[in-house]
Scaffold this active site. Structure first.
Site, PDB file in Angstrom:
ATOM      1  N   LYS A  32       1.060  -1.379   0.525  1.00  0.00           N
ATOM      2  CA  LYS A  32       0.474  -0.267   0.001  1.00  0.00           C
ATOM      3  C   LYS A  32       0.653   1.238   0.382  1.00  0.00           C
ATOM      4  CE  LYS A  32      -4.456   0.096   2.353  1.00  0.00           C
ATOM      5  NZ  LYS A  32      -4.746   0.009   1.920  1.00  0.00           N
TER       6      LYS A  32
HETATM    7  N1  PMP Z   1      -6.324  -3.922  -2.805  1.00  0.00           N
HETATM    8  C1  PMP Z   1      -6.632  -2.539  -2.521  1.00  0.00           C
HETATM    9  C2  PMP Z   1      -6.585  -1.821  -3.773  1.00  0.00           C
HETATM   10  C3  PMP Z   1      -6.498  -1.581  -1.113  1.00  0.00           C
HETATM   11  O1  PMP Z   1      -6.328  -0.412  -0.925  1.00  0.00           O
HETATM   12  C4  PMP Z   1      -6.726  -3.076  -0.131  1.00  0.00           C
HETATM   13  C5  PMP Z   1      -7.411  -2.267   0.401  1.00  0.00           C
HETATM   14  N2  PMP Z   1      -6.347  -2.715   1.502  1.00  0.00           N
HETATM   15  C6  PMP Z   1      -7.474  -4.088  -0.440  1.00  0.00           C
HETATM   16  C7  PMP Z   1      -7.456  -4.565  -2.050  1.00  0.00           C
HETATM   17  C8  PMP Z   1      -8.157  -5.334   0.232  1.00  0.00           C
HETATM   18  O2  PMP Z   1      -6.856  -5.137   1.455  1.00  0.00           O
HETATM   19  P1  PMP Z   1      -7.029  -5.954   2.965  1.00  0.00           P
HETATM   20  O3  PMP Z   1      -8.319  -7.237   2.786  1.00  0.00           O
HETATM   21  O4  PMP Z   1      -5.324  -6.554   2.697  1.00  0.00           O
HETATM   22  O5  PMP Z   1      -7.889  -4.694   3.394  1.00  0.00           O
END
Ligand code: PMP
Length: 297
Positions: free
Chosen positions: A154
């Site tokens: 991220k």
């Molecule tokens: N894709 C993106 C681009 C995101 O920002 C997120 C949120 N973190 C997710 C997928 C989902 O990830 P997670 O389940 O780890 O929150």
């Protein structure tokens, strides 16, 4: 909205109010987006507030910091500790946590720095796209080729791509955008991973062109446990349009069912889909606290 005058924020080793946090106007994060962040959720459980898969989130955070060569002096354990301390000091049970590692003043285009700054904020936040099923469109904005940009972490700057896609989708009356990768496969929404149901099987895009979400991983763990087959394969727009059902999975959206894609309704009623079953299970697990208790149905 995110804080009140007395809300405490973790900032470089101290708990301070938001107005005490000073960000250098020449921070490289502000100008060029070289920073990394995470999004975690805490749930009020019978054992107090519990952050869902906190270790996995902070491992990904540290990994992203290393990718961008932003120094981070804290271990996963310490970061988890600060997060619980923050929740307690702000008397939060259900909360969204937002750690951000940001760069000091640096107007050059290299990541070279001896230190970075860490803040962690926490606030109450409902499901990002609300409690109803969502209407999505496949955005003309594609995700960058992973050869151009490391997409598995991220990293702040990457999200301008997502902001454009979501803003444009909203302007057309949709709740959010689905995005294709550089090869034209539908990979995820702007902030969550995608699962598609067809003939009792779930499909999700493989790693490579997606952010490998922790909720996505949890969905696959739950599916394995419940005897639901999950196939990781690239998803074309046509496959999605003709699917029985589909849902998004992510910390902010949790599990959110999709009603329509480009105004085409999916076949099943959400209540009859595997996604609905998994959404209920996810809630039970998250609000029960870790470790998972598979005896819960
Ligand atoms: N894709 C993106 C681009 C995101 O920002 C997120 C949120 N973190 C997710 C997928 C989902 O990830 P997670 O389940 O780890 O929150």
């Amino acid at each position: 909205m995110y804080y009140a005058s007395d809300t405490l924020i973790f900032s470089d080793g101290e708990f301070v109010t938001a107005d005490q946090v000073k960000i250098d106007p020449f921070s490289q994060t502000l100008h060029y987006g070289n920073g990394v962040f995470e999004g975690l959720r805490a749930y009020q459980t019978d054992h107090g507030s519990r952050i869902f898969k906190a270790h996995a989130h902070y491992e990904r955070f540290i990994q992203a910091a290393q990718t961008m060569q932003l120094p981070i002096d804290y271990s996963v354990e310490e970061l988890v500790g600060f997060s619980y301390d923050l929740l307690e000091r702000n008397q939060l049970g259900d909360a969204y946590l937002r750690p951000l590692l940001y760069a000091p003043a640096n107007m050059s285009l290299t990541s070279t720095t001896h230190h970075s700054h860490l803040m962690i904020g926490a606030f109450q936040w409902g499901k990002l796209l609300g409690d109803n099923l969502v209407h999505l469109t496949i955005s003309p904005r594609r995700k960058p080729d992973p050869l151009a940009f490391p997409i598995e972490g991220k990293i702040c700057g990457l999200y301008v791509n997502n902001i454009l896609a979501t803003t444009e989708a909203r302007a057309q009356g949709f709740n959010d955008a689905l995005m294709m990768d550089h090869e034209g496969y539908v990979v995820q929404s702007a902030g969550a991973n995608l699962f598609v149901e067809k003939d009792e099987v779930l499909y999700t895009p493989p790693r490579g062109n997606i952010l490998p979400g922790i909720t996505r991983e949890t969905v696959m763990e739950m599916a394995r446990e419940m005897g639901i087959r999950v196939v990781k394969q690239p998803i074309t727009p046509e496959f999605l349009y003709e699917s029985d059902a589909a849902f998004l999975a992510g910390t902010a959206v949790e599990i959110t069912g999709i009603a329509t894609v480009d105004r085409k309704p999916l076949t099943y009623h959400w209540e009859d889909s595997l996604g609905h079953l998994l959404a209920r299970k996810y809630r039970q697990i998250a609000t029960h606290g870790e470790p998972f208790k598979w005896t819960l149905i």
